[in-house]
Write a protein that holds these residues in place. Structure first.
Motif, PDB file in Angstrom:
ATOM      1  N   UNK A   1       7.155  10.619   1.036  1.00 36.18           N
ATOM      2  CA  UNK A   1       6.967  11.978   1.559  1.00 36.18           C
ATOM      3  C   UNK A   1       8.150  12.853   1.169  1.00 36.18           C
ATOM      4  N   UNK A   2       7.866  14.143   0.995  1.00 32.30           N
ATOM      5  CA  UNK A   2       8.954  15.092   0.751  1.00 32.30           C
ATOM      6  C   UNK A   2       9.380  15.653   2.105  1.00 32.30           C
ATOM      7  N   UNK A   3       9.866  14.760   2.936  1.00 29.28           N
ATOM      8  CA  UNK A   3      10.437  15.064   4.245  1.00 29.28           C
ATOM      9  C   UNK A   3      11.208  13.830   4.686  1.00 29.28           C
ATOM     10  N   UNK A   4      11.656  13.802   5.921  1.00 26.23           N
ATOM     11  CA  UNK A   4      12.466  12.684   6.401  1.00 26.23           C
ATOM     12  C   UNK A   4      11.632  11.529   6.954  1.00 26.23           C
TER      13      UNK A   4
ATOM     14  N   UNK B   1       6.300   0.634   8.805  1.00 28.95           N
ATOM     15  CA  UNK B   1       6.139   1.350   7.541  1.00 28.95           C
ATOM     16  C   UNK B   1       7.505   1.744   6.986  1.00 28.95           C
ATOM     17  N   UNK B   2       7.611   1.679   5.669  1.00 35.16           N
ATOM     18  CA  UNK B   2       8.855   1.994   4.976  1.00 35.16           C
ATOM     19  C   UNK B   2       8.692   3.348   4.284  1.00 35.16           C
ATOM     20  N   UNK B   3       9.688   4.181   4.370  1.00 36.41           N
ATOM     21  CA  UNK B   3       9.605   5.503   3.760  1.00 36.41           C
ATOM     22  C   UNK B   3      10.354   5.609   2.449  1.00 36.41           C
TER      23      UNK B   3
ATOM     24  N   UNK C   1       0.862  -1.178   0.000  1.00 31.70           N
ATOM     25  CA  UNK C   1       0.000   0.000   0.000  1.00 31.70           C
ATOM     26  C   UNK C   1       0.896   1.224   0.000  1.00 31.70           C
ATOM     27  N   UNK C   2       0.798   2.034  -1.055  1.00 29.67           N
ATOM     28  CA  UNK C   2       1.477   3.325  -1.088  1.00 29.67           C
ATOM     29  C   UNK C   2       0.560   4.346  -0.426  1.00 29.67           C
ATOM     30  N   UNK C   3       0.961   4.821   0.736  1.00 32.84           N
ATOM     31  CA  UNK C   3       0.135   5.716   1.544  1.00 32.84           C
ATOM     32  C   UNK C   3       0.770   7.094   1.575  1.00 32.84           C
ATOM     33  N   UNK C   4       0.012   8.102   1.133  1.00 29.05           N
ATOM     34  CA  UNK C   4       0.576   9.439   1.079  1.00 29.05           C
ATOM     35  C   UNK C   4      -0.364  10.486   1.633  1.00 29.05           C
TER      36      UNK C   4
END
Length: 626
Positions: free
Chosen positions: A582-585, A600-602, A528-531
């Motif tokens: 995400x455009x963050x860490x 969860x993997x970033x 699941x790509x969760x954004x």
């Protein structure tokens, strides 16, 4: 954009979509040029997505890479979600524009350059070595289809008898370039002709309109007669839901959504703000809508702006303030005052790349933790994040609906990418938008004594929104802790614990307004790509590509971040791996790990740009192989 075969004269090769980027010096009119091409394509019926990219400096040294301004638009015959990964056609007005943008062009893509500007002086300003000219490099022609057009000279020749000065003539080069691109992609110049006539006639300068239109036509006829381009392209109109559409940016949609929310509540809108990139446009837009009841106040600083908005909320207005990350940090203490006062307040955060001043014209989504916890003590607030420029309209209305229902601050997190970007927007039937129910008490709610300003609604836990000056409803407000019910100052430990929990509980009660999270793709699967926020387009497109390759990959996007959808835990449990781009860490990833105890993997980057779909697909496949 792949067809390479020659097209018979007068005919255009049909293609599904094209991504074009105009680039040049910040004074070359690239935003206007890209905007006009976008408007024309939208009127033609294409689906569009844009990404303006401009320097933070008001006027960087001309010809340098620091001063490059660019505008990217993808227009398509099908539904699209992003301005495009790779550029199919680059129009570079000078060496600096070519140098900073060429790497984004697809292999075999079109590169149209204004060769007149590739002078030794301009090449040095762009950082090329002495004697180096990229147009003479055979590698450039090996990888791209390069078309060298003497735009500056051709523009001057086409306007030689205009009687206008050289500066005015040279400012028409962007229209000459636009004319070439209109011909190349089978677009009518008529909408831009009308635009130029209207704009400059209003300003009392019809002669400026005349020379720009002549340059536009000269570029168009150059494309038609020069026989420089062996292929001409045409993107057919997209299939849209019937209705009336207009192009809208995120900031425009946010401003209009806030105004409609006030009308749906039957209340005035007060926007108190301090100018800051990239949120300033909201102040500009609302200040032009005073005839619709919008009141705007440009404060002397961020703290004054939010305090003025709190005062407006106390007086009974639909109160709004806005900024970007640095300004939200300055507003933090006053936002916590709104938490303590329990007043409805919407705070817009148009996120930008930081920290500090950072890269103010570039995008990022790194203020989630700031919005969630960036205030003194336990100061809970609701958080909403629209997913696209058009979605800002509905998200702004929902932000006010939550603020009024919960008598609480609500943060609306947009970002530079969607705030400045644009897409088609189906004009809504305003009668279909439910009203925002506002109740101001007129009678004392305590038959046995004084009015109780903190007597809570058992369903929502919100306190009454009492307007000052109503006889019998006199009550105390301030930043000191309140006694439950009476609102009197209280230092009682048990009361403080109770009030802290009550303020948090009423935010969670807002989950009643949050629709269930929906999933695109299989209801159960591998990934699941969760954004959240502006990553919606890239994540959605990546999911579609992965499913087309046969992978069991779904995508879901969170608009409501506090409170989150009630079914989020159930959705997460249906997939083996949760990937959070995400455009963050990794701020949302950390929250998901904490609340749902999943590893969860970033996928994280902070380049001031939106994700490329190809990168998301590649990284997701790598994660699936682990």
């Amino acid at each position: 954009m792949t067809p390479q075969t020659e097209t018979p004269p007068g005919k255009a090769t049909p293609i599904e979509s094209v991504a074009i980027r105009f680039c040049g010096d910040s004074g070359d009119g690239m935003q206007l040029t890209g905007g006009q091409f976008t408007d024309t394509s939208a009127m033609f019926g294409n689906d569009i997505a844009t990404f303006p990219d401009f320097p933070a400096e008001i006027r960087a040294p001309r010809g340098t890479t620091y001063g490059v301004s660019a505008f990217q638009v993808q227009f398509a015959a099908t539904d699209i979600h992003t301005p495009g990964d790779r550029i199919n056609a680059l129009i570079a007005m000078n060496p600096a524009g070519l140098k900073t943008n060429i790497e984004d062009v697809e292999s075999g893509g079109i590169v149209i350059v204004n060769e007149d500007e590739f002078t030794p002086s301009n090449l040095r300003k762009a950082g090329y070595a002495e004697g180096e000219n990229p147009l003479d490099d055979p590698e450039l022609s090996l990888h791209y289809r390069v078309f060298r057009v003497p735009m500056s000279r051709m523009t001057r020749e086409s306007l030689a008898d205009s009687g206008m000065g050289s500066k005015d003539v040279d400012r028409c080069r962007n229209m000459y370039a636009l004319g070439i691109v209109y011909w190349l992609y089978d677009r009518s110049i008529d909408p831009t002709v009308k635009f130029l006539e209207n704009q400059f006639t209003k300003r009392g300068k019809p002669e400026i309109a005349t020379i720009n239109i002549r340059a536009l036509k000269a570029g168009y006829y150059f494309g038609e007669t020069a026989e420089l381009f062996p292929v001409r392209y045409r993107v057919a109109p997209a299939q849209f839901k019937p209705g009336t559409y207009r192009k809208i940016s995120g900031n425009e949609a946010t401003a209009l959504g806030c105004l409609i929310a006030a009308h749906k509540a039957g209340k005035p809108l007060t926007y108190a703000s301090y100018p800051i990139t990239p949120a300033s446009e909201i102040l500009h837009l609302l200040s032009s809508l005073k005839h619709f009841g919008a009141k705007t106040f440009q404060a002397e600083d961020e703290i004054a702006a939010v305090c003025a908005a709190i005062g407006a909320a106390y007086a009974g207005d639909m109160a709004l303030t806005g900024s970007s990350g640095p300004g939200i940090a300055l507003k933090g203490e006053a936002i916590s005052l709104a938490v303590m006062l329990e007043l409805p307040l919407v705070i817009i955060d148009v996120q930008r790349a930081g920290p500090a001043t950072g890269m103010p014209t570039k995008t990022e989504q790194a203020d989630l933790m700031l919005a969630m916890w960036g205030r003194p003590s336990e100061s809970p607030a609701a958080i909403i994040a629209p997913q696209s420029p058009a979605d800002c309209f509905a998200a702004a209305i929902e932000a006010f609906r939550m603020a009024v229902r919960g008598m609480c601050p609500v943060l609306l997190l947009t970002d530079g990418y969607i705030a400045n970007g644009a897409e088609p927007w189906l004009l809504p039937d305003l009668d279909d938008i439910p009203p925002i129910k506002v109740e101001h008490p007129t009678q004392n709610n305590n038959p046995d004594g004084s009015f109780l300003p903190y007597l809570r609604n058992p369903e929502t836990l919100a306190r009454p929104w009492a307007i000052p000056g109503v006889p019998g409803l006199e009550h105390r407000v301030g930043g000191l802790e309140k006694k439950d019910g009476t609102g009197n100052v209280s230092y009682d430990p048990d009361n403080h614990d109770h009030m802290i929990r009550a303020r948090a509980a009423k935010i969670q009660k807002l989950v009643d307004l949050v629709p269930p999270l929906t999933v695109r793709g299989p209801e159960k699967g591998d990934v699941l790509l969760l954004g959240w926020g502006g990553t919606y387009g890239a994540i959605t497109t990546a999911g579609e590509r992965l499913r087309a390759q046969g992978h069991k990959v779904a995508t879901a996007h969170l608009r409501y971040l506090n409170p989150m959808p009630a079914n989020l835990g159930d959705v997460i449990a249906n997939y083996r791996t949760i990937v959070v781009p995400e455009i963050n860490m990794g701020q949302l990833r950390s929250i998901i790990r904490d609340r749902f105890l999943v590893d969860a993997v970033g996928i994280n980057q902070m380049r001031g740009k939106m994700f490329q779909v190809d990168m998301l697909v590649e990284r997701t496949l790598e994660i699936m192989k682990r």
